[in-house]
Write an enzyme that holds these catalytic residues in place. Structure first.
Site, PDB file in Angstrom:
ATOM      1  N   HIS A   1       0.829  -1.202   0.000  1.00  0.00           N
ATOM      2  CA  HIS A   1       0.000   0.000   0.000  1.00  0.00           C
ATOM      3  C   HIS A   1       0.870   1.262   0.000  1.00  0.00           C
ATOM      4  O   HIS A   1       0.552   2.243  -0.684  1.00  0.00           O
ATOM      5  CB  HIS A   1      -0.919   0.000   1.216  1.00  0.00           C
ATOM      6  CG  HIS A   1      -1.979  -1.053   1.179  1.00  0.00           C
ATOM      7  ND1 HIS A   1      -1.692  -2.395   1.235  1.00  0.00           N
ATOM      8  CD2 HIS A   1      -3.332  -0.946   1.079  1.00  0.00           C
ATOM      9  CE1 HIS A   1      -2.823  -3.088   1.186  1.00  0.00           C
ATOM     10  NE2 HIS A   1      -3.824  -2.233   1.080  1.00  0.00           N
TER      11      HIS A   1
ATOM     12  N   HIS B   1       2.193  -4.029   9.150  1.00  0.00           N
ATOM     13  CA  HIS B   1       3.549  -3.773   8.692  1.00  0.00           C
ATOM     14  C   HIS B   1       4.360  -3.108   9.798  1.00  0.00           C
ATOM     15  O   HIS B   1       3.810  -2.471  10.710  1.00  0.00           O
ATOM     16  CB  HIS B   1       3.557  -2.872   7.453  1.00  0.00           C
ATOM     17  CG  HIS B   1       2.887  -3.470   6.260  1.00  0.00           C
ATOM     18  ND1 HIS B   1       3.497  -4.408   5.464  1.00  0.00           N
ATOM     19  CD2 HIS B   1       1.649  -3.263   5.740  1.00  0.00           C
ATOM     20  CE1 HIS B   1       2.662  -4.753   4.489  1.00  0.00           C
ATOM     21  NE2 HIS B   1       1.543  -4.077   4.635  1.00  0.00           N
TER      22      HIS B   1
END
Length: 270
Positions: free
Chosen positions: A193, A235
């Protein structure tokens, strides 16, 4: 020689302990254990000396063992620095994962944070680009949209390949969503992303004429997309930073292989 033997017999006769009534004092009792000798026993006729090669091999091993121990106890400066940075990255990522679960401190904002992350997903961007390409009627618009589609496909393939190679897990045990499986965004490093948001924002800043407030909002959007992936626990911080860097280099690569309007028209007609 006979004189020395006669003197030895005379000493034995004069020794009181050699008499019959004192022999029990000089001999150990029956069943008593033999006294332990402080020295090593001399090797008997059946004992074989070790081969000369074994002694040299043992000496070499004894000389190498301290060096190996020193290498393990004293790691290199690069190893210490890498492990320290990795520990700081994991610690800070866990602290920022305030929406990682239902029991997190910001669990009520998890849906909104996930929605921000979805704006940087690959499926909506590819679908929207194809839709705009079909609706576009100008050659310039089709050229920009075709190159944007190329950049999005390049981003998905690059991130999926690096993630498959590194296979780094996130700071929390969170399972990927269905959209993540469709774009093969399963592992943590790098953040897909974040790379996509950085690449798209840089692409728009370079090829669209935008006002200053819109340009600032575009940069803030890319930053919020990366931060949202850390907040939901998908993440690490370094994953997001690496994603931003990869997204920038993807944009530079697309600029180098930029497809002309004729090439785009040929691909569209095909």
């Amino acid at each position: 020689m006979p004189a020395s033997q006669s003197r030895a017999r005379a000493r034995d006769r004069s020794n009181v302990l050699n008499r019959a009534e004192f022999l029990s004092l000089s001999q150990p009792p029956k069943g008593a254990p033999e006294p332990r000798s402080s020295g090593r026993k001399a090797p008997g006729p059946s004992a074989q000396p070790p081969p000369p090669g074994d002694g040299a091999r043992e000496r070499r091993q004894s000389q190498q063992l301290p060096e190996e121990d020193c290498m393990q106890l004293n790691p290199s400066f690069k190893g210490i620095a890498f492990n320290s940075l990795l520990a700081i990255d994991i610690c800070m990522s866990k602290r920022l994962g305030v929406c990682a679960g239902r029991a997190a401190s910001w669990a009520s904002a998890r849906s909104m944070v996930k929605l921000i992350g979805i704006t940087g997903h690959g499926i909506p961007w590819i679908g929207g680009t194809i839709l705009c390409l079909v609706k576009s009627s100008t050659l310039a618009g089709q050229e920009v949209l075709m190159n944007l589609l190329l950049a999005l496909l390049l981003d998905i393939m690059t991130v999926a390949g690096v993630q498959k190679l590194i296979k780094r897990r996130g700071p929390f045990e969170t399972s990927p969503s269905l959209l993540d499986y469709l774009t093969m965004d399963i592992y943590a490093f790098p953040a897909g992303h974040a790379s996509r948001a950085a690449m798209v924002s840089k692409f728009f800043l370079s090829h669209l004429v935008l006002a200053v407030p819109l340009r600032v909002l575009l940069v803030l959007w890319a930053f919020c997309v990366g931060l949202s992936r850390v907040m939901i626990g998908r993440h690490h911080i370094t994953d997001v930073i690496s994603g931003f860097i990869i997204g920038y280099f993807q944009f530079r690569l697309v600029e180098l292989v930029w497809m002309s309007s004729n090439t785009c028209q040929m691909l569209i007609s095909a």
